[in-house]
Design a protein around this motif. Structure first.
Motif, mmCIF file in Angstrom:
data_model
loop_
_atom_site.group_PDB
_atom_site.id
_atom_site.type_symbol
_atom_site.label_atom_id
_atom_site.label_comp_id
_atom_site.label_asym_id
_atom_site.label_seq_id
_atom_site.Cartn_x
_atom_site.Cartn_y
_atom_site.Cartn_z
ATOM 1 N N MET A 170 -12.347 9.891 -27.959
ATOM 2 C CA MET A 170 -10.983 9.635 -27.571
ATOM 3 C C MET A 170 -10.522 8.292 -28.123
ATOM 4 S SD MET A 170 -10.256 10.617 -23.795
ATOM 5 C CE MET A 170 -9.648 12.162 -23.414
ATOM 6 N N ALA A 171 -9.209 8.145 -28.263
ATOM 7 C CA ALA A 171 -8.642 6.911 -28.812
ATOM 8 C C ALA A 171 -8.299 5.954 -27.685
ATOM 9 C CB ALA A 171 -7.396 7.231 -29.610
ATOM 10 N N ASP A 172 -8.495 4.676 -27.967
ATOM 11 C CA ASP A 172 -8.104 3.651 -27.000
ATOM 12 C C ASP A 172 -6.605 3.407 -27.114
ATOM 13 O OD1 ASP A 172 -10.485 3.045 -25.765
ATOM 14 O OD2 ASP A 172 -11.074 1.590 -27.303
ATOM 15 N N ILE A 173 -5.950 3.351 -25.981
ATOM 16 C CA ILE A 173 -4.515 3.075 -25.945
ATOM 17 C C ILE A 173 -4.332 1.709 -25.304
ATOM 18 C CG2 ILE A 173 -2.289 3.790 -25.031
ATOM 19 C CD1 ILE A 173 -3.325 6.648 -25.066
ATOM 20 N N SER A 174 -3.770 0.794 -26.041
ATOM 21 C CA SER A 174 -3.534 -0.552 -25.554
ATOM 22 C C SER A 174 -2.132 -0.642 -24.960
ATOM 23 C CB SER A 174 -3.683 -1.558 -26.696
ATOM 24 O OG SER A 174 -3.378 -2.846 -26.241
ATOM 25 N N VAL A 175 -2.072 -1.036 -23.711
ATOM 26 C CA VAL A 175 -0.774 -1.152 -23.037
ATOM 27 C C VAL A 175 -0.551 -2.627 -22.708
ATOM 28 C CG1 VAL A 175 0.641 -0.337 -21.120
ATOM 29 C CG2 VAL A 175 -1.165 1.117 -22.037
ATOM 30 N N GLU A 176 -0.132 -3.383 -23.719
ATOM 31 C CA GLU A 176 0.159 -4.800 -23.529
ATOM 32 C C GLU A 176 1.644 -5.028 -23.763
ATOM 33 O OE1 GLU A 176 -2.225 -7.364 -25.888
ATOM 34 O OE2 GLU A 176 -4.075 -6.255 -25.459
ATOM 35 N N ARG A 177 2.218 -5.882 -22.939
ATOM 36 C CA ARG A 177 3.631 -6.185 -23.099
ATOM 37 C C ARG A 177 3.794 -7.250 -24.174
ATOM 38 N NH1 ARG A 177 7.159 -6.542 -17.859
ATOM 39 N NH2 ARG A 177 8.266 -4.802 -18.755
ATOM 40 N N LYS A 178 4.763 -7.038 -25.025
ATOM 41 C CA LYS A 178 5.078 -8.027 -26.053
ATOM 42 C C LYS A 178 5.950 -9.112 -25.425
ATOM 43 C CE LYS A 178 4.981 -4.883 -29.958
ATOM 44 N NZ LYS A 178 5.751 -4.335 -31.076
ATOM 45 N N PRO A 179 5.780 -10.342 -25.841
ATOM 46 C CA PRO A 179 6.654 -11.395 -25.304
ATOM 47 C C PRO A 179 8.097 -11.157 -25.753
ATOM 48 C CG PRO A 179 5.207 -12.284 -27.006
ATOM 49 C CD PRO A 179 4.789 -10.871 -26.768
ATOM 50 N N ARG A 180 9.026 -11.413 -24.841
ATOM 51 C CA ARG A 180 10.439 -11.178 -25.151
ATOM 52 C C ARG A 180 10.970 -12.294 -26.026
ATOM 53 N NH1 ARG A 180 13.858 -9.407 -20.095
ATOM 54 N NH2 ARG A 180 15.120 -8.579 -21.769
ATOM 55 N N SER A 181 11.808 -11.920 -26.935
ATOM 56 C CA SER A 181 12.438 -12.888 -27.820
ATOM 57 C C SER A 181 13.634 -13.519 -27.104
ATOM 58 C CB SER A 181 12.911 -12.192 -29.093
ATOM 59 O OG SER A 181 13.666 -13.076 -29.875
ATOM 60 N N PRO A 182 13.837 -14.814 -27.242
ATOM 61 C CA PRO A 182 14.988 -15.469 -26.595
ATOM 62 C C PRO A 182 16.305 -15.255 -27.354
ATOM 63 C CG PRO A 182 13.685 -17.101 -27.747
ATOM 64 C CD PRO A 182 12.939 -15.796 -27.840
ATOM 65 N N MET A 183 16.279 -14.500 -28.443
ATOM 66 C CA MET A 183 17.501 -14.322 -29.239
ATOM 67 C C MET A 183 18.604 -13.617 -28.445
ATOM 68 S SD MET A 183 17.384 -15.847 -32.000
ATOM 69 C CE MET A 183 18.750 -15.160 -32.892
ATOM 70 N N GLY A 184 18.250 -12.658 -27.607
ATOM 71 C CA GLY A 184 19.263 -11.975 -26.807
ATOM 72 C C GLY A 184 19.971 -12.926 -25.857
ATOM 73 N N LEU A 185 19.211 -13.798 -25.224
ATOM 74 C CA LEU A 185 19.794 -14.773 -24.313
ATOM 75 C C LEU A 185 20.684 -15.757 -25.069
ATOM 76 C CD1 LEU A 185 19.950 -16.011 -21.471
ATOM 77 C CD2 LEU A 185 17.950 -17.365 -22.084
ATOM 78 N N ILE A 186 20.223 -16.220 -26.211
ATOM 79 C CA ILE A 186 21.003 -17.174 -27.006
ATOM 80 C C ILE A 186 22.301 -16.541 -27.485
ATOM 81 C CG2 ILE A 186 21.024 -18.485 -29.156
ATOM 82 C CD1 ILE A 186 18.009 -18.948 -28.703
ATOM 83 N N LEU A 187 22.229 -15.320 -27.977
ATOM 84 C CA LEU A 187 23.443 -14.638 -28.435
ATOM 85 C C LEU A 187 24.400 -14.370 -27.277
ATOM 86 C CD1 LEU A 187 21.994 -12.142 -31.067
ATOM 87 C CD2 LEU A 187 23.311 -14.218 -31.483
ATOM 88 N N GLY A 188 23.867 -14.021 -26.133
ATOM 89 C CA GLY A 188 24.705 -13.794 -24.961
ATOM 90 C C GLY A 188 25.427 -15.057 -24.526
ATOM 91 N N LEU A 189 24.717 -16.182 -24.533
ATOM 92 C CA LEU A 189 25.349 -17.448 -24.163
ATOM 93 C C LEU A 189 26.407 -17.871 -25.178
ATOM 94 C CD1 LEU A 189 22.312 -19.477 -22.813
ATOM 95 C CD2 LEU A 189 24.196 -18.493 -21.506
ATOM 96 N N LEU A 190 26.138 -17.636 -26.459
ATOM 97 C CA LEU A 190 27.141 -17.961 -27.484
ATOM 98 C C LEU A 190 28.390 -17.091 -27.323
ATOM 99 C CD1 LEU A 190 24.971 -18.514 -30.677
ATOM 100 C CD2 LEU A 190 26.307 -20.221 -29.436
ATOM 101 N N LEU A 191 28.192 -15.829 -27.014
ATOM 102 C CA LEU A 191 29.324 -14.926 -26.801
ATOM 103 C C LEU A 191 30.126 -15.362 -25.577
ATOM 104 C CD1 LEU A 191 30.808 -12.325 -27.612
ATOM 105 C CD2 LEU A 191 29.248 -11.106 -26.098
#
Length: 57
Positions: free
Chosen positions: A1-22
């Motif tokens: 069987m194959a190993d399935i890795s379930v790790e969360r990727k760190p979120r990029s702050p670009m969405g927050l920065i773009l939201g604040l600029l908007l």
């Protein structure tokens, strides 16, 4: 069987920065088009009272 890795990727702050600029752009537009703080809509100073005529003696 194959190993399935379930790790969360760190979120990029670009969405927050773009939201604040908007948000800043919208606030600046509202401030600019709505009278730059309301100075133009301030009530005018009351007119000086008319000079009174002295009574005839």
């Amino acid at each position: 069987m194959a190993d399935i890795s379930v790790e969360r990727k760190p979120r990029s702050p670009m969405g927050l920065i773009l939201g604040l600029l908007l948000l800043a752009a919208i606030a600046a537009g509202v401030w600019w088009f709505m009278g730059r703080g309301g100075d133009e809509r301030a009530p005018a100073a009351p007119a000086a009272p008319a000079a009174t005529q002295p009574a005839n003696p």
